[in-house]
Motif scaffolding. Structure first.
Motif, PDB file in Angstrom:
ATOM      1  N   ILE A  38      -0.243  48.853 -48.269  1.00 14.87           N
ATOM      2  CA  ILE A  38      -0.760  49.953 -48.929  1.00 14.87           C
ATOM      3  C   ILE A  38       0.187  50.090 -50.264  1.00 14.87           C
ATOM      4  CG2 ILE A  38       0.259  51.780 -47.625  1.00 14.87           C
ATOM      5  CD1 ILE A  38      -2.133  53.532 -48.456  1.00 14.87           C
ATOM      6  N   VAL A  39      -0.542  50.466 -51.282  1.00 18.34           N
ATOM      7  CA  VAL A  39       0.331  50.917 -52.438  1.00 18.34           C
ATOM      8  C   VAL A  39      -0.358  52.195 -53.057  1.00 18.34           C
ATOM      9  CG1 VAL A  39       1.229  50.556 -54.832  1.00 18.34           C
ATOM     10  CG2 VAL A  39       1.191  48.667 -53.533  1.00 18.34           C
ATOM     11  N   SER A  40       0.578  53.326 -53.173  1.00 14.29           N
ATOM     12  CA  SER A  40       0.157  54.675 -53.342  1.00 14.29           C
ATOM     13  C   SER A  40       0.977  55.419 -54.105  1.00 14.29           C
ATOM     14  CB  SER A  40      -0.126  55.383 -52.076  1.00 14.29           C
ATOM     15  OG  SER A  40      -0.854  56.697 -52.301  1.00 14.29           O
ATOM     16  N   LEU A  41       0.508  56.362 -55.085  1.00 12.19           N
ATOM     17  CA  LEU A  41       1.148  57.366 -55.941  1.00 12.19           C
ATOM     18  C   LEU A  41       1.436  58.615 -54.909  1.00 12.19           C
ATOM     19  CD1 LEU A  41      -0.690  57.332 -59.174  1.00 12.19           C
ATOM     20  CD2 LEU A  41       1.630  56.417 -58.733  1.00 12.19           C
ATOM     21  N   LEU A  42       2.562  59.134 -54.909  1.00 12.47           N
ATOM     22  CA  LEU A  42       2.855  60.526 -54.210  1.00 12.47           C
ATOM     23  C   LEU A  42       2.859  61.561 -54.984  1.00 12.47           C
ATOM     24  CD1 LEU A  42       5.591  58.670 -51.884  1.00 12.47           C
ATOM     25  CD2 LEU A  42       3.092  58.767 -51.597  1.00 12.47           C
ATOM     26  N   THR A  43       2.551  62.775 -54.720  1.00 13.90           N
ATOM     27  CA  THR A  43       2.673  63.966 -55.415  1.00 13.90           C
ATOM     28  C   THR A  43       3.793  64.904 -54.905  1.00 13.90           C
ATOM     29  OG1 THR A  43       1.097  65.221 -53.863  1.00 13.90           O
ATOM     30  CG2 THR A  43       0.331  63.867 -56.002  1.00 13.90           C
ATOM     31  N   ALA A  44       4.294  65.888 -55.389  1.00 11.46           N
ATOM     32  CA  ALA A  44       5.148  66.882 -54.970  1.00 11.46           C
ATOM     33  C   ALA A  44       4.784  67.308 -53.445  1.00 11.46           C
ATOM     34  CB  ALA A  44       5.130  68.004 -55.639  1.00 11.46           C
ATOM     35  N   GLY A  45       5.749  67.370 -52.535  1.00 10.81           N
ATOM     36  CA  GLY A  45       5.472  67.640 -51.113  1.00 10.81           C
ATOM     37  C   GLY A  45       6.670  67.222 -50.442  1.00 10.81           C
ATOM     38  N   THR A  46       6.393  67.022 -48.884  1.00  8.43           N
ATOM     39  CA  THR A  46       7.640  66.804 -48.249  1.00  8.43           C
ATOM     40  C   THR A  46       7.115  65.592 -47.608  1.00  8.43           C
ATOM     41  OG1 THR A  46       7.774  69.132 -47.528  1.00  8.43           O
ATOM     42  CG2 THR A  46       8.589  67.520 -45.885  1.00  8.43           C
ATOM     43  N   VAL A  47       8.132  64.612 -47.282  1.00 14.82           N
ATOM     44  CA  VAL A  47       7.971  63.207 -46.667  1.00 14.82           C
ATOM     45  C   VAL A  47       8.557  63.554 -45.130  1.00 14.82           C
ATOM     46  CG1 VAL A  47       8.790  61.164 -46.255  1.00 14.82           C
ATOM     47  CG2 VAL A  47       8.354  62.103 -48.784  1.00 14.82           C
ATOM     48  N   SER A  82       7.663  63.710 -56.887  1.00 15.81           N
ATOM     49  CA  SER A  82       6.594  62.699 -57.031  1.00 15.81           C
ATOM     50  C   SER A  82       7.208  61.257 -56.784  1.00 15.81           C
ATOM     51  CB  SER A  82       6.295  62.472 -58.588  1.00 15.81           C
ATOM     52  OG  SER A  82       7.413  62.128 -59.301  1.00 15.81           O
ATOM     53  N   GLY A  83       6.363  60.376 -56.650  1.00 13.53           N
ATOM     54  CA  GLY A  83       6.842  59.006 -56.242  1.00 13.53           C
ATOM     55  C   GLY A  83       5.928  57.887 -56.143  1.00 13.53           C
ATOM     56  N   THR A  84       6.220  56.703 -55.802  1.00  9.43           N
ATOM     57  CA  THR A  84       5.458  55.631 -55.607  1.00  9.43           C
ATOM     58  C   THR A  84       5.739  55.040 -53.934  1.00  9.43           C
ATOM     59  OG1 THR A  84       5.354  55.227 -57.914  1.00  9.43           O
ATOM     60  CG2 THR A  84       4.677  53.485 -56.497  1.00  9.43           C
ATOM     61  N   LEU A  85       4.766  54.466 -53.426  1.00 12.66           N
ATOM     62  CA  LEU A  85       5.138  54.032 -52.151  1.00 12.66           C
ATOM     63  C   LEU A  85       4.415  52.782 -52.018  1.00 12.66           C
ATOM     64  CD1 LEU A  85       4.440  55.541 -48.685  1.00 12.66           C
ATOM     65  CD2 LEU A  85       3.144  53.756 -49.172  1.00 12.66           C
ATOM     66  N   GLU A  86       5.127  51.732 -51.212  1.00 12.06           N
ATOM     67  CA  GLU A  86       4.442  50.239 -51.148  1.00 12.06           C
ATOM     68  C   GLU A  86       4.857  50.082 -49.570  1.00 12.06           C
ATOM     69  OE1 GLU A  86       4.916  45.562 -52.419  1.00 12.06           O
ATOM     70  OE2 GLU A  86       6.516  47.059 -52.587  1.00 12.06           O
ATOM     71  N   LEU A  87       3.815  49.750 -48.801  1.00 12.52           N
ATOM     72  CA  LEU A  87       3.851  49.347 -47.409  1.00 12.52           C
ATOM     73  C   LEU A  87       3.442  47.857 -47.221  1.00 12.52           C
ATOM     74  CD1 LEU A  87       4.547  49.655 -44.194  1.00 12.52           C
ATOM     75  CD2 LEU A  87       2.293  50.823 -44.282  1.00 12.52           C
ATOM     76  N   LYS A  88       4.447  47.010 -46.772  1.00 15.41           N
ATOM     77  CA  LYS A  88       3.954  45.712 -46.584  1.00 15.41           C
ATOM     78  C   LYS A  88       4.783  45.051 -45.413  1.00 15.41           C
ATOM     79  CE  LYS A  88       3.269  41.260 -48.847  1.00 15.41           C
ATOM     80  NZ  LYS A  88       3.671  40.380 -49.859  1.00 15.41           N
ATOM     81  N   ILE A  94       9.542  53.541 -50.553  1.00 12.87           N
ATOM     82  CA  ILE A  94       9.393  54.820 -51.276  1.00 12.87           C
ATOM     83  C   ILE A  94      10.332  55.111 -52.615  1.00 12.87           C
ATOM     84  CG2 ILE A  94       8.979  57.415 -51.648  1.00 12.87           C
ATOM     85  CD1 ILE A  94       8.291  57.263 -48.496  1.00 12.87           C
ATOM     86  N   LEU A  95       9.926  54.949 -53.743  1.00 12.53           N
ATOM     87  CA  LEU A  95      10.602  55.300 -54.911  1.00 12.53           C
ATOM     88  C   LEU A  95      10.193  56.778 -55.595  1.00 12.53           C
ATOM     89  CD1 LEU A  95       9.851  51.929 -57.151  1.00 12.53           C
ATOM     90  CD2 LEU A  95      11.794  52.510 -55.519  1.00 12.53           C
ATOM     91  N   ALA A  96      11.445  57.483 -55.164  1.00  9.34           N
ATOM     92  CA  ALA A  96      11.202  58.980 -55.205  1.00  9.34           C
ATOM     93  C   ALA A  96      11.721  59.850 -56.178  1.00  9.34           C
ATOM     94  CB  ALA A  96      11.452  59.725 -53.749  1.00  9.34           C
ATOM     95  N   ASP A  97      11.198  60.803 -57.068  1.00  2.00           N
ATOM     96  CA  ASP A  97      12.014  61.679 -57.851  1.00  2.00           C
ATOM     97  C   ASP A  97      12.172  63.083 -57.138  1.00  2.00           C
ATOM     98  OD1 ASP A  97      11.584  59.844 -59.879  1.00  2.00           O
ATOM     99  OD2 ASP A  97       9.695  60.764 -60.590  1.00  2.00           O
TER     100      ASP A  97
END
Length: 97
Positions: A38-47, A82-88, A94-97
């Motif tokens: 999966i590749v996904s954009l992330l929004t403000a929140g908690t990991v 915010s951020g971007t996630l890749e799972l493979k 996770i590239l996070a701001d």
């Protein structure tokens, strides 16, 4: 499953984990071992990071300014803007701001 969380300033987390819950654009979702790619954009929140050992506590001592918060002995939390996630192949980046 291996998780790496990286920000522009530092590597925030890098370790084996049991599960990861992230704030996706369409809502929160969780990834377990052998999850589909999966590749996904992330929004403000908690990991939320579920771990099976206490090894993460050593990282917290070395880098307390950027390490995830320990909410209990098995769950770490990290707030992101915010951020971007890749799972493979059982590796999450996770590239996070």
């Amino acid at each position: 499953m291996y998780l790496e969380i990286v920000s522009p300033e530092a590597t925030l987390f890098s370790s084996e984990v049991d599960a990861v819950t992230v704030p996706g654009v369409d809502g929160e979702f969780e990834m377990l071992n052998n999850h589909a790619a999966i590749v996904s954009l992330l929004t403000a929140g908690t990991v939320k990071i579920k771990v099976h050992t206490q090894n993460h506590l050593e990282y917290d001592k070395l880098h307390p300014e950027v390490a995830p918060h320990v909410s209990d002995s098995k769950i770490l939390t990290l707030n992101i803007k915010s951020g971007t996630l890749e799972l493979k192949d059982n590796k999450i980046i996770i590239l996070a701001d």
